[in-house]
Design an enzyme around this catalytic site. Structure first.
Site, PDB file in Angstrom:
ATOM      1  N   HIS A 266      15.990  58.719 -13.944  1.00  0.00           N
ATOM      2  CA  HIS A 266      16.495  57.440 -13.437  1.00  0.00           C
ATOM      3  C   HIS A 266      15.854  56.279 -14.213  1.00  0.00           C
ATOM      4  CE1 HIS A 266      17.826  54.637 -10.175  1.00  0.00           C
ATOM      5  NE2 HIS A 266      16.767  53.964 -10.580  1.00  0.00           N
ATOM      6  N   GLU A 267      14.546  56.290 -14.271  1.00  0.00           N
ATOM      7  CA  GLU A 267      13.850  55.195 -14.967  1.00  0.00           C
ATOM      8  C   GLU A 267      14.179  55.223 -16.459  1.00  0.00           C
ATOM      9  OE1 GLU A 267      12.803  52.987 -13.085  1.00  0.00           O
ATOM     10  OE2 GLU A 267      12.628  54.153 -11.242  1.00  0.00           O
ATOM     11  N   HIS A 270      17.216  53.193 -16.998  1.00  0.00           N
ATOM     12  CA  HIS A 270      16.868  51.769 -17.079  1.00  0.00           C
ATOM     13  C   HIS A 270      16.278  51.450 -18.454  1.00  0.00           C
ATOM     14  CE1 HIS A 270      17.577  50.486 -12.975  1.00  0.00           C
ATOM     15  NE2 HIS A 270      16.792  51.405 -12.462  1.00  0.00           N
ATOM     16  N   GLU A 297      21.098  49.087 -12.693  1.00  0.00           N
ATOM     17  CA  GLU A 297      21.087  50.306 -11.889  1.00  0.00           C
ATOM     18  C   GLU A 297      22.222  51.248 -12.293  1.00  0.00           C
ATOM     19  OE1 GLU A 297      18.601  50.962 -10.095  1.00  0.00           O
ATOM     20  OE2 GLU A 297      19.183  52.518  -8.651  1.00  0.00           O
TER      21      GLU A 297
HETATM   22 CO    CO Z   1      16.636  51.859 -10.419  1.00  0.00          CO
END
Ligand code: CO
Length: 503
Positions: A266-267, A270, A297
């Protein structure tokens, strides 16, 4: 070259440099600062916030903006220079509405409150956090008052900071349309006789091996370690603090494969966005930053879920996992692993929630935040309001505040208006991905071969490289040919549900 534009961009660069210093200090605070340094760190944060605010509200910037706006008005609306002037004007207008003392107080309070929250959560004591929450809610109400809105809903002043141009009535409309469709699908999935073999993810995964594997995955999808790093923190996050310096954090649980792995992926999503934003000669200009948190996001959810929980991704990655974790998962088949990665079960913790329930967690927070800022709900009543809604909307009795209203860092950090962008991100992600498949063809076949560059390249050229040139709604229209819709997300979830759960 217009006369006021260059000096204006020089100001933007100065501000970005100062901001990146504040961001480095904040990163250190969350990853390596000893707890007894918290008070002095709050002073540092507050000092930097005030300094930054003073610089950002310098009347000279207002004068340069007036001139530059005039200079660039004959250019196309989405030209680089007009976008820079427009975004700088927006930041300036917001900043001058806030008194410097207020900015310093907000920074000091949230810095201390974040540490109080971490302790309160550890001790499962809402009472310890309540005075901080009261203080922050009252500060955020004041902030909303200073900023003002044209919609009559004070919450919109806060939402706009994270999702420029977005208003809560529109978000509520999207959420209201999404909710019954999600609830219907979730009911079918939970009622299915097929169950994911979650035991596989609950075996013992030594932390050092998890670290190694997360690094391999981040590298495989394109994260550039010469321009970033991964650390640990209580609450995982990513900070694109400076050109060439994108850092992310994760947290490890040796009895859970999924938490750290999907958290890191997830990161990484980003981080890939940050690494793909415009660099020199645009570094420090507004156009070199992300559009909104929702778009940010969308990048994290796309890699974490749509890619990272796909069968094709694991066709490539599972053999690598087996190399790293050895006998722990030697017996596991690709189908079992893929199913375990898509275990659906309503649960208490948002960051651990599956894709089917995640947005329901967000809707609950979105409602509570609006009530808190609007004055219909007080801090003291948050636990009961939370638990009551959780029961009604997700169907579970919340056993402790640590598993309920104390679970997220956001409110302690003053981030009201932030949560909604997570659900918007899920919607944007599905819509972008649907388009990427149309444009690129069989992405699954590429993933199975470990080829993630075509997708990353598509994201780079359609989204990342534009930086803040467009508003979120314009970008979605531009890239996918239509306005944001819940359909791509629902189509994606239905197809996953039918493949795995037979619904
Ligand atoms: Co996030």
């Amino acid at each position: 070259m217009p006369s006021a534009y260059d000096p204006l961009m020089a100001r933007a660069r100065d501000l970005a440099i100062l901001e990146s210093v504040a961001s480095l200090v904040g990163y250190d605070e969350r990853t390596s600062m000893p707890s007894r340094a918290a008070n002095w760190r709050a002073e540092q944060n507050s000092y930097l916030a005030r300094l930054l605010h003073e610089r950002a509200t310098d009347p000279q910037i207002g004068l340069l903006l007036n001139e530059a706006t005039d200079d660039v008005k004959s250019q196309p609306a989405d030209s680089e220079q007009r976008a820079n002037v427009r975004e700088m004007q927006r930041e300036y207008d917001r900043a001058v509405k806030l008194p410097g003392d207020f900015v310093a107080e907000m920074s000091r309070t949230t810095s201390l409150a974040e540490h109080a929250w971490a302790e309160a959560r550890k001790e499962n004591s809402f009472a310890k956090f309540q005075p901080w929450l009261e203080k922050i809610v009252s500060l955020k109400r004041r902030e909303a008052g200073y900023i003002g809105t044209t919609t009559g809903n004070p919450y919109d002043a806060l939402l706009d900071a994270y999702e420029p141009g977005e208003v809560s009535a529109n978000v509520a409309r999207v959420f209201d349309a999404l909710r019954p469709r999600l609830v219907e699908l979730l009911g079918k999935v939970v009622g299915s006789s097929r169950k994911a073999p979650i035991e596989i993810f609950e075996r013992t995964y030594p932390k050092t091996l998890q670290q190694q594997f997360a690094r391999i995955a981040a590298e495989a999808v394109g994260f550039d370690f010469s321009a970033g790093r991964i650390d640990e923190s209580v609450h995982p996050f990513c900070s694109g603090m400076a050109p060439g310096d994108t850092r992310m954090t994760t947290r490890y649980d040796e009895n859970s494969f999924g938490d750290a792995f999907f958290g890191t992926l997830h990161e990484t999503g980003h981080a890939l966005y940050e690494q793909g934003l415009p660099k020199e000669p645009h570094a420090g200009q507004p156009i070199a930053s992300s559009i909104s948190l929702g778009i940010h996001e969308s990048q994290s959810r796309l890699w974490e879920n749509i890619v990272g929980r796909s069968r094709a991704f694991w066709q490539f990655m599972l053999p690598k996992a087996k190399d790293i974790f050895g006998p722990t998962i030697a017996d596991v088949t690709l189908d079992q692993w893929h199913f375990a990665a898509n275990h659906v079960q309503p649960s208490f913790i948002r960051v651990e929630a599956d894709e089917f329930t995640y947005n329901l967690h967000i809707m609950l927070r979105f409602e509570l935040e609006q009530a808190l800022i609007g004055g219909q709900l007080e801090a003291a009543d948050v636990p009961s309001a939370w638990n009551e809604r959780f029961k009604k909307q997700i169907g579970l009795d919340v056993p402790t505040d640590a598993m309920g209203c104390l679970q997220d860092v956001h409110w302690s950090a003053g981030l009201f208006g932030y949560f909604a962008t997570y659900a918007l991100g899920n919607l944007y992600a599905a819509q972008f991905y649907e388009q990427a498949r149309k444009d690129l063809g069989d992405l699954d076949a590429m993933f199975a071969r470990g080829e993630f560059a075509p997708l990353l390249g598509w994201l780079r050229s359609n989204i990342h490289k534009h930086g803040k040139r467009y508003r979120a709604a314009d970008l979605v229209q531009r890239v996918t040919g239509r306005a944001l819709s819940a359909d791509p997300l629902m189509t994606y979830l239905w197809s996953k549900a039918s493949a795995l759960y037979g619904v």
